[in-house]
Motif scaffolding. Structure first.
Motif, PDB file in Angstrom:
ATOM      1  N   ILE A  90       0.859  -1.191   0.000  1.00 57.40           N
ATOM      2  CA  ILE A  90       0.000   0.000   0.000  1.00 57.40           C
ATOM      3  C   ILE A  90       0.895   1.241   0.000  1.00 57.40           C
ATOM      4  CG2 ILE A  90      -1.827   1.229   1.241  1.00 57.40           C
ATOM      5  CD1 ILE A  90      -2.467  -1.502   2.603  1.00 57.40           C
ATOM      6  N   ILE A  91       0.747   2.055  -1.025  1.00 55.57           N
ATOM      7  CA  ILE A  91       1.560   3.267  -1.156  1.00 55.57           C
ATOM      8  C   ILE A  91       0.697   4.475  -0.833  1.00 55.57           C
ATOM      9  CG2 ILE A  91       3.111   4.565  -2.649  1.00 55.57           C
ATOM     10  CD1 ILE A  91       3.987   1.688  -2.222  1.00 55.57           C
ATOM     11  N   VAL A  92       1.168   5.296   0.077  1.00 54.85           N
ATOM     12  CA  VAL A  92       0.451   6.512   0.462  1.00 54.85           C
ATOM     13  C   VAL A  92       1.379   7.705   0.281  1.00 54.85           C
ATOM     14  CG1 VAL A  92      -0.720   7.756   2.314  1.00 54.85           C
ATOM     15  CG2 VAL A  92      -0.983   5.267   2.114  1.00 54.85           C
ATOM     16  N   GLY A  93       0.895   8.720  -0.423  1.00 52.92           N
ATOM     17  CA  GLY A  93       1.748   9.889  -0.629  1.00 52.92           C
ATOM     18  C   GLY A  93       0.991  11.016  -1.297  1.00 52.92           C
ATOM     19  N   ASP A  94       1.520  12.199  -1.114  1.00 57.45           N
ATOM     20  CA  ASP A  94       0.948  13.408  -1.705  1.00 57.45           C
ATOM     21  C   ASP A  94       1.963  14.000  -2.678  1.00 57.45           C
ATOM     22  OD1 ASP A  94       0.471  16.450  -1.800  1.00 57.45           O
ATOM     23  OD2 ASP A  94      -1.353  15.728  -0.857  1.00 57.45           O
ATOM     24  N   GLY A  95       1.485  14.546  -3.771  1.00 58.86           N
ATOM     25  CA  GLY A  95       2.389  15.110  -4.760  1.00 58.86           C
ATOM     26  C   GLY A  95       3.282  16.197  -4.215  1.00 58.86           C
ATOM     27  N   ASP A  96       2.849  16.876  -3.133  1.00 56.10           N
ATOM     28  CA  ASP A  96       3.620  17.975  -2.563  1.00 56.10           C
ATOM     29  C   ASP A  96       4.432  17.570  -1.337  1.00 56.10           C
ATOM     30  OD1 ASP A  96       2.606  19.753  -4.472  1.00 56.10           O
ATOM     31  OD2 ASP A  96       0.818  20.147  -3.258  1.00 56.10           O
ATOM     32  N   LYS A  97       4.303  16.326  -0.893  1.00 53.38           N
ATOM     33  CA  LYS A  97       5.056  15.843   0.263  1.00 53.38           C
ATOM     34  C   LYS A  97       6.330  15.154  -0.197  1.00 53.38           C
ATOM     35  CE  LYS A  97       1.992  16.957   3.439  1.00 53.38           C
ATOM     36  NZ  LYS A  97       2.280  17.944   4.509  1.00 53.38           N
ATOM     37  N   ARG A  98       7.412  15.388   0.495  1.00 56.73           N
ATOM     38  CA  ARG A  98       8.708  14.850   0.075  1.00 56.73           C
ATOM     39  C   ARG A  98       8.878  13.374   0.417  1.00 56.73           C
ATOM     40  NH1 ARG A  98      11.991  18.794  -1.722  1.00 56.73           N
ATOM     41  NH2 ARG A  98      11.414  20.944  -1.232  1.00 56.73           N
ATOM     42  N   ILE A  99       8.128  12.876   1.401  1.00 55.88           N
ATOM     43  CA  ILE A  99       8.265  11.474   1.814  1.00 55.88           C
ATOM     44  C   ILE A  99       6.932  10.762   1.648  1.00 55.88           C
ATOM     45  CG2 ILE A  99       8.786   9.916   3.721  1.00 55.88           C
ATOM     46  CD1 ILE A  99      11.217  11.369   2.664  1.00 55.88           C
ATOM     47  N   TRP A 100       6.986   9.586   1.004  1.00 55.94           N
ATOM     48  CA  TRP A 100       5.825   8.710   0.894  1.00 55.94           C
ATOM     49  C   TRP A 100       6.064   7.482   1.761  1.00 55.94           C
ATOM     50  CZ3 TRP A 100       4.025   8.505  -4.950  1.00 55.94           C
ATOM     51  CH2 TRP A 100       3.699   9.814  -5.358  1.00 55.94           C
ATOM     52  N   VAL A 101       5.007   6.709   1.994  1.00 57.70           N
ATOM     53  CA  VAL A 101       5.095   5.560   2.888  1.00 57.70           C
ATOM     54  C   VAL A 101       4.559   4.313   2.192  1.00 57.70           C
ATOM     55  CG1 VAL A 101       4.319   4.567   5.068  1.00 57.70           C
ATOM     56  CG2 VAL A 101       4.914   6.994   4.958  1.00 57.70           C
ATOM     57  N   GLN A 102       5.264   3.211   2.400  1.00 55.91           N
ATOM     58  CA  GLN A 102       4.845   1.903   1.898  1.00 55.91           C
ATOM     59  C   GLN A 102       4.558   0.998   3.084  1.00 55.91           C
ATOM     60  OE1 GLN A 102       7.998  -0.578   0.436  1.00 55.91           O
ATOM     61  NE2 GLN A 102       6.693  -1.630  -1.057  1.00 55.91           N
ATOM     62  N   THR A 103       3.348   0.424   3.140  1.00 56.39           N
ATOM     63  CA  THR A 103       2.988  -0.530   4.184  1.00 56.39           C
ATOM     64  C   THR A 103       2.414  -1.787   3.524  1.00 56.39           C
ATOM     65  OG1 THR A 103       0.783   0.446   4.410  1.00 56.39           O
ATOM     66  CG2 THR A 103       2.515   1.263   5.887  1.00 56.39           C
ATOM     67  N   PHE A 104       2.171  -2.794   4.350  1.00 59.27           N
ATOM     68  CA  PHE A 104       1.663  -4.062   3.836  1.00 59.27           C
ATOM     69  C   PHE A 104       0.511  -4.538   4.710  1.00 59.27           C
ATOM     70  CE2 PHE A 104       6.112  -3.675   2.760  1.00 59.27           C
ATOM     71  CZ  PHE A 104       6.145  -4.005   1.413  1.00 59.27           C
ATOM     72  N   PRO A 105      -0.502  -5.164   4.102  1.00 54.83           N
ATOM     73  CA  PRO A 105      -1.622  -5.689   4.904  1.00 54.83           C
ATOM     74  C   PRO A 105      -1.124  -6.719   5.924  1.00 54.83           C
ATOM     75  CG  PRO A 105      -2.153  -5.697   2.545  1.00 54.83           C
ATOM     76  CD  PRO A 105      -0.685  -5.386   2.656  1.00 54.83           C
ATOM     77  N   ASN A 106      -1.677  -6.653   7.116  1.00 55.85           N
ATOM     78  CA  ASN A 106      -1.352  -7.613   8.181  1.00 55.85           C
ATOM     79  C   ASN A 106       0.140  -7.614   8.524  1.00 55.85           C
ATOM     80  OD1 ASN A 106      -4.096  -8.514   8.088  1.00 55.85           O
ATOM     81  ND2 ASN A 106      -3.560  -9.797   6.324  1.00 55.85           N
TER      82      ASN A 106
END
Length: 256
Positions: A90-106
């Motif tokens: 799961i990738i979460v991020g904003d076009g204006d944010k310098r850092i995005w986050v990757q997580t995984f189910p469970n």
């Protein structure tokens, strides 16, 4: 006593070798996965309908700084500068944010990644400058090659998955290139890659000079002063020239 010391030293050496082997193995797996993602996107671009010119793994130098672009595709609707990411989860991020986050189910695993849209914007800017072409002709696109990736949490129109690439790259952009223009631009891009080939020794020297500039508080791209900026993701040093867009996290600068 000396036997005990020798045993301890031997065990320590074995543990060190195990750690180094694990790090190298992780790096090698990541590199291999990245190359697989680039091959996926390369195949899709090669199968696009209509006239096109695709340049893969473009390497060139901008003001002595080495640049590498995964794919450049010249189409009737513009010059597409494409960055490939082969990440799942799961990738979460904003076009204006310098850092995005990757997580995984469970899973409690949480990986941070630099905003690939911003990274690719830097490559796009460098390419437009080196070619002497207006930036309106270029399109920034980040493609997640792993179709299992959940990018619904990404709020950036420049991002899509590999199975969406064909549709996205055919969308109207307000740019319309003639066949002659497409060929001319593609020839210029290929010539740039051939004439700007950067050797490994020169590349290391350029990276070292870039790091020295950053440590001195000088933008390595345009030479303007860097200023500290506090964001939700931490402190960043950003270029004081608004037209430049360079920035680096304090934690990354401190590692230099």
């Amino acid at each position: 006593m000396w036997i005990a010391i020798g045993i301890i030293a031997g065990v320590a050496l074995i543990l060190l070798l195990c750690v180094l082997a694990a790090k190298y193995g992780s790096y090698a797996r990541g590199k291999q996965k990245g190359e697989e993602g680039e091959r996926i996107v390369e195949k899709i671009l090669g199968g696009l309908d209509g006239e096109k010119y695709t340049i893969n793994d473009l390497r060139f130098s901008e003001n002595g700084q080495p640049r590498q672009i995964d794919h450049v595709c010249v189409r009737h609707n513009g010059i597409w500068v494409i960055e490939t990411k082969n990440r799942s989860g799961i990738i979460v991020g904003d076009g204006d944010k310098r850092i995005w986050v990757q997580t995984f189910p469970n899973s409690v695993t949480r990986n941070e990644m630099r905003n690939p849209v911003m990274q690719n914007k830097t490559h796009l800017y460098a390419l437009s400058v080196c070619l002497g072409l207006p930036r309106r002709l270029f399109r920034n696109l980040v493609v997640f090659a792993d179709t299992d990736a959940d990018i619904s949490g990404v709020t950036a129109p420049e991002v899509c998955r590999a199975d969406e690439l064909r549709a996205v790259i055919d969308e109207p952009t307000g740019v319309r290139l003639s066949s002659a223009e497409m060929k001319r631009y593609a020839d210029k891009i290929r010539a740039l890659g051939e004439s700007s080939s950067v050797g490994r020794r020169e590349q290391k020297r350029d990276i070292a000079e870039r790091q020295r500039s950053i440590r001195r508080g000088i933008c390595p791209r345009c030479g303007s002063p860097l200023v500290a900026e506090k964001t939700d993701d931490g402190i960043y040093y950003v270029c004081s020239a608004s037209s430049c867009g360079f920035g680096i996290a304090k934690r990354d600068r401190d590692k230099m």
